[in-house]
Design an enzyme around this catalytic site. Structure first.
Site, short mmCIF file in Angstrom:
data_model
loop_
_atom_site.label_atom_id
_atom_site.label_comp_id
_atom_site.label_asym_id
_atom_site.label_seq_id
_atom_site.Cartn_x
_atom_site.Cartn_y
_atom_site.Cartn_z
N GLY A 14 0.85 -1.16 -0.18
CA GLY A 14 0.02 -0.05 0.10
C GLY A 14 0.99 1.11 0.10
N LYS A 20 3.77 2.87 9.60
CA LYS A 20 4.80 3.84 9.82
C LYS A 20 4.02 5.18 10.44
CE LYS A 20 7.75 2.01 6.26
NZ LYS A 20 6.83 1.01 6.11
N GLU A 78 -8.19 -2.99 3.93
CA GLU A 78 -7.19 -3.03 4.69
C GLU A 78 -7.30 -3.61 5.99
OE1 GLU A 78 -4.42 0.49 4.73
OE2 GLU A 78 -5.56 1.46 3.28
N TYR A 90 4.51 -9.74 2.94
CA TYR A 90 3.92 -9.48 1.46
C TYR A 90 3.94 -10.59 0.67
CZ TYR A 90 4.33 -4.29 2.85
OH TYR A 90 4.02 -3.13 3.70
P1 ADP Z 1 1.28 -1.17 3.15
O1 ADP Z 1 0.78 0.32 3.15
O2 ADP Z 1 2.53 -1.47 2.45
O3 ADP Z 1 0.06 -2.01 3.56
P2 ADP Z 1 1.60 -1.00 6.33
O4 ADP Z 1 2.15 0.08 6.96
O5 ADP Z 1 -0.22 -1.02 6.25
O6 ADP Z 1 2.06 -0.97 4.66
O7 ADP Z 1 2.16 -2.60 6.56
C1 ADP Z 1 1.32 -3.42 6.41
C2 ADP Z 1 2.47 -4.84 6.06
O8 ADP Z 1 2.92 -5.11 7.31
C3 ADP Z 1 1.72 -5.99 5.67
O9 ADP Z 1 1.36 -5.97 4.43
C4 ADP Z 1 2.24 -7.05 6.55
O10 ADP Z 1 3.24 -7.58 5.47
C5 ADP Z 1 3.01 -6.38 7.52
N1 ADP Z 1 2.22 -6.73 8.96
C6 ADP Z 1 3.17 -7.03 9.89
N2 ADP Z 1 2.25 -7.24 11.26
C7 ADP Z 1 0.76 -7.01 10.65
C8 ADP Z 1 -0.41 -7.13 11.27
N3 ADP Z 1 -0.59 -7.60 12.52
N4 ADP Z 1 -1.47 -6.87 10.43
C9 ADP Z 1 -1.44 -6.56 9.11
N5 ADP Z 1 -0.25 -6.57 8.52
C10 ADP Z 1 0.93 -6.47 9.14
MG MG Z 2 -1.54 -1.34 4.73
#
Ligand code: ADP
Ligand code: MG
Length: 147
Positions: A14, A20, A78, A90
């Site tokens: 995403g 973050k 999400e 991922y």
């Molecule tokens: P993005 O915008 O890429 O989705 P995020 O900041 O939302 O990034 O972080 C999501 C990623 O963090 C997920 O794709 C997964 O790989 C990892 N992750 C780690 N712990 C969790 C959790 N408890 N729930 C969902 N995703 C998690």
């Molecule tokens: Mg996400």
């Protein structure tokens, strides 16, 4: 009670805002191929069960919508899996059984109020998923059928 609904696919990248900026990671799924399902269900916050192919089945609370706080132009799916993982996943196959609806999508005046609301949603989801009405779906074969 209404029937659960089902969405699955590989976890995609995403905007990287979940973990973050908010401290709340969300495992995004592609909306492609899910248009009719998404149009049948309003934007907002849902809860249910998440199956991760190589890991297990977890409670989840999920936003479906445009994230008005961030002014997204595309709808996103999400789920926040209510479990501590030691690494990202991922590309792994993620299966969702969505069993309940908490609230519509709304905008928030501040990031703090958004984060507070998401934690309230999480507590609602945690408790609801312990009720027999919702906990029985933890055993839905769809959650692990990609194994
Ligand atoms: P993005 O915008 O890429 O989705 P995020 O900041 O939302 O990034 O972080 C999501 C990623 O963090 C997920 O794709 C997964 O790989 C990892 N992750 C780690 N712990 C969790 C959790 N408890 N729930 C969902 N995703 C998690
Ligand atoms: Mg996400």
């Amino acid at each position: 009670p209404t029937e659960p609904w089902y969405i699955g696919g590989p976890v995609i990248k995403g905007f990287g805002r979940g973990s973050k900026v908010l401290g709340i990671p969300t495992a995004n799924l592609s909306t492609k191929g899910h248009w009719s399902l998404l149009s049948e269900h309003p934007s907002g916050v849902y809860f249910g069960w998440a199956g991760l192919s190589t890991r297990g089945v977890y409670k989840m609370v999920m936003s479906i919508g445009w994230n008005p706080y961030f002014s997204n132009t595309e709808k996103t799916i999400e789920p926040w899996l209510l479990h501590e993982f030691n690494e990202d996943f991922y590309g792994e196959e993620l299966r969702l059984v969505i069993v309940g609806y908490i609230r519509p999508e709304v905008n928030f005046p501040s990031l703090e109020s958004l984060i507070a609301k998401i934690h309230e949603d999480r507590r609602i989801a945690e408790r609801a998923l312990d009720l027999p009405l919702y906990s029985k779906h933890k055993d839905d074969p769809y959650l692990i059928s990609s194994l």
